[in-house]
Design an enzyme around this catalytic site. Structure first.
Site, short mmCIF file in Angstrom:
data_model
loop_
_atom_site.label_atom_id
_atom_site.label_comp_id
_atom_site.label_asym_id
_atom_site.label_seq_id
_atom_site.Cartn_x
_atom_site.Cartn_y
_atom_site.Cartn_z
N LYS A 171 0.71 -1.17 0.02
CA LYS A 171 0.09 0.04 -0.19
C LYS A 171 0.99 1.28 0.17
CE LYS A 171 -3.76 -0.52 2.63
NZ LYS A 171 -4.63 -0.98 3.80
N TYR A 220 -13.03 -2.29 -3.81
CA TYR A 220 -13.60 -1.91 -2.31
C TYR A 220 -15.07 -1.89 -2.51
CZ TYR A 220 -9.04 -1.31 -0.75
OH TYR A 220 -7.54 -1.47 -0.40
N PHE A 237 -16.45 5.57 5.28
CA PHE A 237 -14.74 5.74 5.24
C PHE A 237 -14.60 5.30 3.93
CE2 PHE A 237 -15.79 1.81 7.52
CZ PHE A 237 -15.26 0.76 6.59
N ARG A 242 -2.37 -14.09 5.33
CA ARG A 242 -3.04 -13.30 6.45
C ARG A 242 -2.23 -13.11 7.77
NH1 ARG A 242 -7.27 -10.10 4.90
NH2 ARG A 242 -8.38 -10.53 6.86
N THR A 298 -5.86 -6.14 11.01
CA THR A 298 -5.87 -4.90 10.45
C THR A 298 -5.39 -3.72 11.19
OG1 THR A 298 -7.70 -6.16 9.42
CG2 THR A 298 -7.52 -3.63 9.30
N ARG A 346 2.45 -5.98 9.94
CA ARG A 346 1.83 -4.90 10.70
C ARG A 346 2.19 -4.57 11.94
NH1 ARG A 346 -3.90 -6.80 8.06
NH2 ARG A 346 -3.69 -5.58 5.91
N ASN A 392 -1.83 0.61 6.97
CA ASN A 392 -1.44 -0.74 7.54
C ASN A 392 -0.48 -1.77 6.62
OD1 ASN A 392 -3.23 -1.88 5.85
ND2 ASN A 392 -4.59 -2.61 7.58
N HIS A 435 -2.37 -4.94 1.96
CA HIS A 435 -3.82 -5.77 1.64
C HIS A 435 -3.52 -6.98 1.20
CE1 HIS A 435 -7.62 -6.85 0.00
NE2 HIS A 435 -7.21 -7.54 -0.73
N GLU A 483 -9.86 -11.29 -6.68
CA GLU A 483 -8.87 -10.35 -6.61
C GLU A 483 -7.36 -10.47 -7.88
OE1 GLU A 483 -9.70 -8.70 -2.37
OE2 GLU A 483 -7.78 -9.59 -2.60
#
Length: 154
Positions: free
Chosen positions: A9, A49, A57, A85, A91, A102, A112, A115, A126
């Site tokens: 990100k 998204y 948000f 993950r 998250t 993270r 964070n 993704h 995805e």
């Protein structure tokens, strides 16, 4: 072998952590099946998204994710979705366990660093959203005999 999507990100890009983040996945033993840098546009953000489009948000996420290009990765390995993950951590980076990406490198809920696809089904969608078939590669890794037991390789 399972495939999953990882996005490095904008916060990781701005902080110069792209290589560090990528190296965590490689060190675990995940294989890079595809990699590219991409600037996320409005259409791609809305598609990616869409499950959050009705949340207050949502505009903030879109603004954040379009600040810099991101690095899209398709990673491959046994149980790749779950493994990735776990490597990422929860998250909210402030609550992520030490030893996770993270937990070690982040301080934010939104900023964070990465993704990661949240299920096998989501990963398939995805990966297809971010990569054309010709942008994904299958190749042998000699180290595979040292990553998995012979009965795990199939």
């Amino acid at each position: 072998m399972e495939r999953t999507l990882i996005l490095i990100k904008p916060d990781a890009m701005a902080r110069g952590l792209a290589g560090t983040v990528l190296s965590r996945f490689e060190a675990k033993g995940l294989k890079i099946a595809g990699v590219k840098m991409i600037q996320l546009d409005e259409a791609l953000l809305k598609a990616h998204y869409s499950h959050l489009a009705d949340k207050p948000f949502f505009p903030t996420i879109c603004e954040f994710m379009s600040r810099t290009p991101v690095i899209a990765l398709c990673l491959e390995g046994l149980e790749a979705v779950e493994v990735c993950r776990s490597l990422c951590g929860v998250t909210n980076s402030r609550k992520a366990a030490p030893g996770t990406i993270r937990g070690d490198l982040g301080m934010s809920m939104q900023a964070n660093l990465v993704h990661a696809s949240d299920s096998v089904e989501t990963a398939k969608a995805e990966v297809a959203r971010f990569f054309k078939d010709e942008e994904l590669f299958g190749y042998e890794q000699p180290v595979i005999n040292f990553l998995y037991a012979s009965d795990e390789r199939g």
